[in-house]
Write an enzyme that holds these catalytic residues in place. Sequence first.
Site, mmCIF file in Angstrom:
data_model
loop_
_atom_site.group_PDB
_atom_site.id
_atom_site.type_symbol
_atom_site.label_atom_id
_atom_site.label_comp_id
_atom_site.label_asym_id
_atom_site.label_seq_id
_atom_site.Cartn_x
_atom_site.Cartn_y
_atom_site.Cartn_z
ATOM 1 N N ASP A 21 0.833 -1.218 0.000
ATOM 2 C CA ASP A 21 0.000 0.000 0.000
ATOM 3 C C ASP A 21 0.860 1.258 0.000
ATOM 4 O OD1 ASP A 21 -2.368 1.383 -0.004
ATOM 5 O OD2 ASP A 21 -2.627 1.305 2.173
ATOM 6 N N HIS A 66 2.448 3.497 -8.944
ATOM 7 C CA HIS A 66 2.257 2.066 -9.232
ATOM 8 C C HIS A 66 3.464 1.522 -10.003
ATOM 9 C CE1 HIS A 66 -1.665 2.295 -7.592
ATOM 10 N NE2 HIS A 66 -2.202 2.983 -8.572
ATOM 11 N N GLU A 103 -12.316 -4.681 -4.201
ATOM 12 C CA GLU A 103 -12.887 -3.348 -3.973
ATOM 13 C C GLU A 103 -12.188 -2.266 -4.798
ATOM 14 O OE1 GLU A 103 -12.240 -5.534 -1.369
ATOM 15 O OE2 GLU A 103 -14.370 -6.054 -1.217
ATOM 16 N N LEU A 119 10.615 -20.640 -4.631
ATOM 17 C CA LEU A 119 9.574 -19.784 -4.054
ATOM 18 C C LEU A 119 8.248 -19.898 -4.814
ATOM 19 C CD1 LEU A 119 8.744 -17.370 -2.168
ATOM 20 C CD2 LEU A 119 9.540 -15.860 -3.995
HETATM 21 C C1 IPE Z 1 -5.375 -2.765 -0.232
HETATM 22 O O1 IPE Z 1 -5.055 -1.442 -0.390
HETATM 23 C C2 IPE Z 1 -5.409 -3.453 -1.572
HETATM 24 C C3 IPE Z 1 -4.127 -3.663 -2.213
HETATM 25 C C4 IPE Z 1 -2.946 -3.382 -1.694
HETATM 26 C C5 IPE Z 1 -4.165 -4.258 -3.524
HETATM 27 P P1 IPE Z 1 -6.179 -0.324 -0.537
HETATM 28 O O2 IPE Z 1 -5.460 0.975 -0.702
HETATM 29 O O3 IPE Z 1 -7.129 -0.695 -1.607
HETATM 30 O O4 IPE Z 1 -6.921 -0.415 0.864
HETATM 31 P P2 IPE Z 1 -7.771 0.659 1.663
HETATM 32 O O5 IPE Z 1 -8.760 1.241 0.698
HETATM 33 O O6 IPE Z 1 -6.814 1.697 2.137
HETATM 34 O O7 IPE Z 1 -8.383 -0.088 2.777
HETATM 35 C C1 IPE Z 2 -1.555 0.247 -3.377
HETATM 36 O O1 IPE Z 2 -1.356 1.619 -3.436
HETATM 37 C C2 IPE Z 2 -1.735 -0.367 -4.746
HETATM 38 C C3 IPE Z 2 -3.113 -0.801 -5.044
HETATM 39 C C4 IPE Z 2 -4.109 -0.789 -4.229
HETATM 40 C C5 IPE Z 2 -3.339 -1.316 -6.385
HETATM 41 P P1 IPE Z 2 -2.556 2.637 -3.426
HETATM 42 O O2 IPE Z 2 -2.935 2.941 -4.838
HETATM 43 O O3 IPE Z 2 -3.669 2.154 -2.570
HETATM 44 O O4 IPE Z 2 -1.858 3.917 -2.772
HETATM 45 P P2 IPE Z 2 -2.483 4.907 -1.713
HETATM 46 O O5 IPE Z 2 -3.036 4.103 -0.584
HETATM 47 O O6 IPE Z 2 -3.541 5.681 -2.435
HETATM 48 O O7 IPE Z 2 -1.333 5.754 -1.292
HETATM 49 MG MG MG Z 3 -4.089 2.351 -0.608
#
Ligand code: IPE
Ligand code: IPE
Ligand code: MG
Length: 249
Positions: A28, A45, A75, A139
């Site tokens: 995240d 990303h 989600e 792995l």
């Molecule tokens: C969780 O991160 C999903 C992934 C890392 C793929 P999100 O950014 O979607 O989660 P929330 O919305 O902060 O809970």
């Molecule tokens: C995690 O990073 C990657 C995915 C959920 C695909 P985010 O895109 O959720 O990054 P933040 O949480 O907005 O910083």
């Molecule tokens: Mg996120």
Amino acid sequence: MKTELGEAQLLAQIDLDRLPQHIAMIMDGNGRWAKRRRLPRIAGHRAGIRAVRQAVEACARLGVPYLTLYAFSAENWKRPHTEIKLLMDLLREYLKKEIAELNKQNIRLGVIGRISELPKPVQRDLEIALENTRQNTGLRLTLALNYGARAEMVDAVRALAEKLRGNGSLAIDEASLSQHLYTRELPDPDLLIRTSGEMRVSNFLLWQIAYAEIWVTETLWPDFTQNDLFQAIIDYQRRERRYGGLGLG
Ligand code: IPE
Ligand code: IPE
Ligand code: MG
């Protein structure tokens, strides 16, 4: 104050006989990483792929048998269409570019999630990557794609009910439910890592993490390095896992 230890110092502290057998990661913070640099979210990303390579390589080097990465949640479809499209394109790019490297490191790829709901070209590239790494014995790298733990449990209960219709004697217990989850071939995670400081599990492996040790770092996913992973394992090895018992006192 945080003192930065070098790779050799960190590695020296890891007990290779007590490695977590399965590490699960909620990657995240890509969006925030980009925002801090006034870049579009997709740049975060893209930078995150580098961190994926580091984490995968670190696990392969140490001999951790299972690594599961939360790459796209059930989600995440709530995000803007353009971000989703770019995430899917990045995934396809990763799959195509990475097969050779995965084979070199003897890594076998797997997927969990409702894969049949992903765009067809993504499904095709996944099939190719799975097929081309199937023979590897090192792995086991699992990508969670269009994954939601509640959806997984619903799918498991449906599969069980389907079998019950054919064979009335099938038991419904923890073992049979586990055997119908997408993760049936994987042991439960020992260590769950989440980057970017968020204290939640966001519908990831809810059943499987019942007794996982949770490790959260403020580091945003694109900045996550092998040393961060080594530090997580060191902290994990210092914990006492009691599973509801009394432990060692
Ligand atoms: C969780 O991160 C999903 C992934 C890392 C793929 P999100 O950014 O979607 O989660 P929330 O919305 O902060 O809970
Ligand atoms: C995690 O990073 C990657 C995915 C959920 C695909 P985010 O895109 O959720 O990054 P933040 O949480 O907005 O910083
Ligand atoms: Mg996120």
